[in-house]
Design an enzyme around this catalytic site. Structure first.
Site, PDB file in Angstrom:
ATOM      1  N   TYR A  99       4.978  19.419  -5.398  1.00 23.14           N
ATOM      2  CA  TYR A  99       5.035  20.055  -6.723  1.00 23.14           C
ATOM      3  C   TYR A  99       5.102  21.578  -6.621  1.00 23.14           C
ATOM      4  O   TYR A  99       5.757  22.233  -7.417  1.00 23.14           O
ATOM      5  CB  TYR A  99       3.855  19.622  -7.586  1.00 23.14           C
ATOM      6  N   GLU A 198      -3.510  -7.996   8.056  1.00 23.32           N
ATOM      7  CA  GLU A 198      -2.432  -7.372   7.286  1.00 23.32           C
ATOM      8  C   GLU A 198      -2.670  -7.410   5.777  1.00 23.32           C
ATOM      9  O   GLU A 198      -2.574  -6.408   5.093  1.00 23.32           O
ATOM     10  CB  GLU A 198      -1.088  -8.043   7.609  1.00 23.32           C
ATOM     11  N   ASP A 250       1.102 -11.525   9.028  1.00 25.90           N
ATOM     12  CA  ASP A 250       2.069 -12.561   8.663  1.00 25.90           C
ATOM     13  C   ASP A 250       2.955 -12.834   9.870  1.00 25.90           C
ATOM     14  O   ASP A 250       3.007 -12.040  10.809  1.00 25.90           O
ATOM     15  CB  ASP A 250       2.983 -12.070   7.522  1.00 25.90           C
TER      16      ASP A 250
END
Lengths: 365, 691
Positions: A99, A198, A250
């Site tokens: 910003y 995970e 996974d």
């Protein structure tokens, strides 16, 4: 993360970047910025450090096109900004800097990704870390649950002792973005290993099933691709407490990459792999073999999955026999499975059967 | 009124209501939003037609007021500066169905949509019970007349109520001539693509000679919309002439009627007198083909004989009908119309030569505007017109739409799934079909019926626009590339130098050598803009040599010489390369040097010339200009001299031989055979043969 340089050194290193541009201009040439190639083509195993680091391939960004010229200008603004912060003893988040760049005229960033990448570029070129630049991410670290005790310096400047089993709620101990010694001390523990998980769903399942107590372990929620601080605290627990780290993710190409970044270092942060990578971490599952062995409900690989797997085949971090076999098996199966697909056999199957079996193979259960 | 009379009146009322109810879809009053559009349409069409006939530049204003506290009621006030209507004709114009002579003549006309202004008077009376107020002033009388009109539903004609004469003044000026209508009806005001604003905007595009104003006052009495589409030209459309029917376009009923009404004694003279394009030889051939005697009496032909005559008519070849009965808008005026109503970056338009299909002359005009504030992610806006009348409904079933959809716009830079259908992009496409006989799909007259000839003609025109668009985009891309380089050396590089010097506390280095290295090119920066103060178009081109070698060039720019522009303030001199192309031979430019060419264009209005093409002769590439193709230049030169020749010859022919052959033939030939043969000989050959 540990400060690699003092403020004077950081400023000097940054000014070398400026000097490269200035010198070129003085000679009537096109200003440039030289940095290592940041792809898998340019990472190699560093025998001394035991992790993957950037190689010798350099790329030169020069001001001959509008886009890269703007990038050079942004780098100069960033150097000035960091200079000022160092001089004034301030710090800012990467988002704040994005910003602030609104006021940089032609040097303003159009996306935050641009500013994050440039910050990384400067880290790499100057062999510094963003903490040296007084820049911090707003990404939060992970959650930890288990019988381990940490000393954290709180906002009032007092050390606070926290046991990640007794002093926390169900959401666990929240890891701050700075996990270096000046902020976090590892006090004591009564566990045998660390398990990095995970997904939040599986993390909560193991807590509900009391897995951490039964199997004497610390559970760390990775939240997908783990933040720097998560990887750093894993490494510290591994080194300082000498605890094995296992990764439970996974069974898909993206989980392999998560493991790769924990164990060998991520491609994006290969310049600081030695601070972040836990070389001895082990991949527990879900493996391609598990999909068959446990007959898990599996989804077809998408074209993006297949592309990712093929790219991993040529990734130096996955060049050993184990990974080549896992990747090829998954390609042959054409299937992937989630951690939570283990629920096919009931909510307790993962803690009663799957994990004990897998940990047994490693001698941890 | 007796009970019996009342009942009769009621019955008639019912009959008329029923008539409206049954036919409202083609009368244009089927929905409340459409009713007001139809009413505005009738009023505006009448005004435009009246002004055109009286050769007056139209000033039309439309005002719509929401009636407070009444559900769905609107007041429509329409005003024009047309010739007005004589007091005694007012009842006929407003009170009779299908009044007027336009219906029978064969020429291009706006045509009657539904039943004309009478329908509006009727609709108002039926839905609100209110009479229609009419004020008319004709030039030859000193006062205006105002009347209130209702329709006598028993006699089906207009009835005048309070009639008065008065002095009509607007804004303290006495109105010389004009017409005002005020009526109140059940209707709904809407915005969007099927709205009055859209209708008037479209009308203004194809009637660039008209000033059109629109005001909408909401139910709180506030002025909510206030639009003014100013005329883009002061020349009225050329007057259209009526022509005789052509044998290829005749229908059985029409032929029978013509035969019945004929005074000729011989069939051959009947054919020659009543049709266009029929020579003596052709008339004889028709009779022979139909196995009829040349001297058969037209009035006495039996039905089967008429049938074989009709068949013969379609089999024999004739001269094409004259096409001077058409009134195209002309591409330059379409361009002006489009650019004043829609904000855009690029406009291209085209008027094709007139053609003939089944005996009907027709002419296609197309326009395409691109860029500006138009949305890039939506379908392009289509503007369909038949004989200068906007078509706003039934877009999908219209031949004009189908022609647009059949073009593969992807090659011209618009998005289009599968290369057919209405393309997507920040563009508007206009198609105008002018014809003596526009075939619509239905009585609603909102969609043009299929016709292979017309479709091919539209496609040809659109492809040419597409090519222009592609050229424009290519140029834009090139300019963007040059612009990037300029931004780089003018803004970014100095900023880099300044920042780096400040950080290192060292002096700012000289950038000239670096700039040459980065650019390593010759770059031309060109601008075309409208200068408000001098009311001229300004053109500025700056050539930079950012290479390490000296360069010399001739720079050429196109300019609208043919449109009558005058070149002014051209201090660099130069010379005319050919019509519409000026050349400046420049002195050698040393490395790092630059030079400027500046001039103005007078005799143009704002928006006439917004883009200048720059070419160069020279060895090294110039970014921002195109290398001049000498072959194309040669062709341009030949074409220009031919055009001058053609203009001279056409004038001569017009003077010496009238009615020899159609102008369509002239233009067709000049288009296609410009370089191959002299059309003049061809023209005379044909003329003599056929006469």
């Amino acid at each position: 993360m540990s400060r690699t340089r003092n403020d004077g050194e950081t400023k000097q290193a940054l000014h070398q970047v400026v000097d490269e541009m200035y010198t070129k201009l003085q000679k009537g040439e096109t200003p440039t910025m030289t940095l290592p190639v940041r792809t898998k083509l340019n990472i190699g195993f560093d025998k001394n450090l035991g992790v993957y680091k950037y190689g010798k391939k350099k790329s030169t960004r020069d001001a001959s096109s509008l886009g890269s010229a703007k990038n050079l200008l942004r780098a100069l603004h960033m150097v000035e900004f960091i200079d000022e912060m160092i001089d004034n003893g301030k710090s800012s988040t990467l988002r704040e800097m994005y910003y602030i760049s609104e006021g940089w005229g032609h040097g303003k960033f159009s996306t935050q990704n641009e500013s994050n990448n440039l910050a990384e570029d400067l880290e790499i070129i100057t062999s510094s870390m963003r903490e040296d630049f007084r820049l911090r991410p707003e990404e939060d670290g992970s959650r930890i649950i288990g019988n381990l005790t940490i000393n954290e310096l709180n906002r009032r400047g007092e050390w606070m002792k926290i046991n990640a089993r007794d002093d926390v709620g169900d959401s666990g101990y929240g890891v701050p973005y700075n996990v270096e010694k000046e902020k976090i001390q590892l006090v004591e523990h009564d566990i045998d290993f660390i398990m990095a998980i995970e997904t939040g769903g599986m993390f909560d399942r193991l807590i509900e099933n009391g897995f951490d107590e039964e199997f004497r372990c610390g559970l760390v929620h990775l939240k997908g691709q783990p933040a720097r601080s998560t990887r750093r605290i894993l490494k510290r627990m591994n080194e300082e407490w000498n605890l094995p780290v296992v990764v439970f993710a996974d069974g898909d190409p993206w989980s392999f990459r998560i493991f790769g970044s924990i164990a060998y270092g991520a491609i994006k942060t290969a310049h600081i792999s030695e601070y972040l990578a836990t070389q001895s971490a082990t991949y527990l599952g879900v493996t391609a073999d598990d999909i068959v062995a446990y007959d898990l409900p599996a989804d077809d690989l998408t074209s993006r999955d297949i592309e990712a797997l093929k790219s991993e085949l040529s990734d130096p971090r996955f060049s050993d026999g184990y990974w080549q076999e896992q990747i090829n098996t998954m390609l042959k199966l054409g299937k992937k499975a989630e951690q939570q697909s283990l629920a096919k056999y009931g909510l307790d199957f993962v803690t009663d059967t799957y994990l004990p079996e897998k940990l047994g193979e490693l001698g941890l259960a | 009124m007796s009970i019996a009379e009342k009942m009769a009146s009621n019955q008639k009322q019912i009959a008329i209501s029923e008539f409206f109810e049954k036919n409202k879809h083609f009368l244009g009053f089927d929905t409340l939003p459409r009713a007001i559009i139809t009413a505005v349409k009738e009023a505006v069409d009448n005004s435009l037609d009246a002004c055109e006939e009286a050769r007056i530049l139209p000033d039309i204003s439309i005002e719509i007021q929401r009636v407070p506290k009444a559900k769905d009621q609107l007041i429509l006030i329409s005003k024009d500066n047309g010739p007005g209507i004589p007091q005694k004709s007012i009842e006929n114009v407003f009170g009779k169905l299908l009044y007027g002579s336009r219906f029978h003549a064969i020429r291009q006309s706006r045509g009657q949509q539904g039943i004309g202004i009478t329908g509006v008077v009727m609709y108002s009376q039926l839905t609100t019970g209110k009479q229609t107020y009419v004020k008319s002033k004709i030039a030859s009388e000193s006062t205006a007349v105002e009347v209130k009109l209702g329709i006598d539903t028993r006699k089906n004609k207009a009835v005048k109520y309070a009639q008065e004469r008065l002095i009509w003044s607007e804004n303290d000026t006495i109105v010389e001539h004009g017409l005002m209508i005020k009526t109140q009806m059940k209707a709904k005001f809407q915005r969007g693509s099927q709205s009055i604003v859209q209708y008037l905007k479209m009308t203004s595009i194809v009637n660039p000679h008209a000033n059109i104003r629109f005001k909408y006052i909401n139910s709180d009495g506030e002025l909510e919309i206030n639009e003014f589409w100013k005329r883009a030209t002061k020349s009225l459309p050329a007057p259209v002439k009526a022509i005789k029917p052509h044998p290829h376009g005749i229908h059985l009923g029409q032929l029978q009627r013509m035969l019945k009404d004929s005074d000729e004694r011989k069939l051959t003279s009947f054919l020659r007198q009543n049709f266009s394009g029929v020579s003596t030889r052709a008339a004889k051939e028709v009779c022979k083909t139909a196995s009829l005697s040349d001297s058969a009496k037209p009035k006495l032909l039996k039905t089967e004989q008429v049938n074989s005559l009709l068949e013969a008519c379609s089999n024999v070849k004739f001269l094409p009908p004259p096409t001077n009965c058409l009134s195209p808008i002309e591409d330059l005026l379409i361009k002006k119309g489009l650019s004043k109503t829609i904000d855009s970056k690029f406009v291209t338009t085209l008027t094709r030569s007139p053609r003939v299909t089944s005996g009907n002359p027709y002419q296609i005009e197309v326009g395409l505007i691109y860029g500006g504030k138009m949305p890039a992610d939506q379908q392009v806006q289509l503007l369909r017109f038949a004989n200068r009348v906007p078509l706003m409904y039934q877009q999908g079933g219209c031949l004009l739409t189908q022609s647009i959809s059949s073009v593969d716009w992807r090659q011209y830079g618009l998005e289009q799934a599968g290369g057919k259908g209405i393309p997507k992009g920040p563009a508007t496409i206009l198609v105008h079909l002018a014809s003596t006989n526009v075939q619509f799909t239905s009585e609603a007259k909102e969609a043009v019926a299929s016709n292979e000839d017309v479709m091919q003609e539209i496609r040809k025109a659109l492809l040419e626009l597409g090519r222009n668009l592609r050229r424009h985009m290519k140029k834009k891309k090139k300019m963007a590339k040059a612009q990037e380089k300029f931004d780089l050396i003018n803004d970014i590089l100095p900023a880099i130098a300044e920042k780096a010097s400040t950080l290192l506390k060292k002096p700012i280095p000289d950038l000239a050598a670096t700039i040459s290295k980065i650019m390593n090119a010759v770059i031309l920066e060109q601008k075309t803009w409208w200068d408000k103060d001098t009311k001229t178009t300004r053109i500025n081109a700056k050539l930079f040599n950012y290479t390490s070698r000296a360069r010399s060039y001739t720079i050429l720019m196109n300019w609208p010489e043919k449109q009558g522009a005058k070149m002014i303030d051209n201090d660099r001199g130069g010379r005319k390369e050919t019509v519409g192309l000026w050349a400046w031979k420049l002195e050698t430019l040393q490395p790092g040097e630059n030079t400027v060419i500046e001039f103005g264009l007078d005799n143009l209005e704002k928006g006439d010339w917004t883009e200048t093409e720059v070419f160069y002769r020279g060895s090294a590439e110039v970014i921002g200009a195109s290398k001049l193709d000498e072959k194309i230049l040669e062709e341009m030169k030949i074409q220009n001299s031919n055009e001058i020749l053609k203009e001279m010859e056409v004038e001569e022919i017009d003077e010496t031989i009238s009615n020899v052959a159609s102008r369509a033939k002239v233009s067709n030939l000049t288009d296609e055979k410009l370089h191959k043969e002299s059309y003049q000989t061809t023209l005379f050959d044909r003329g003599e043969k056929d006469e």
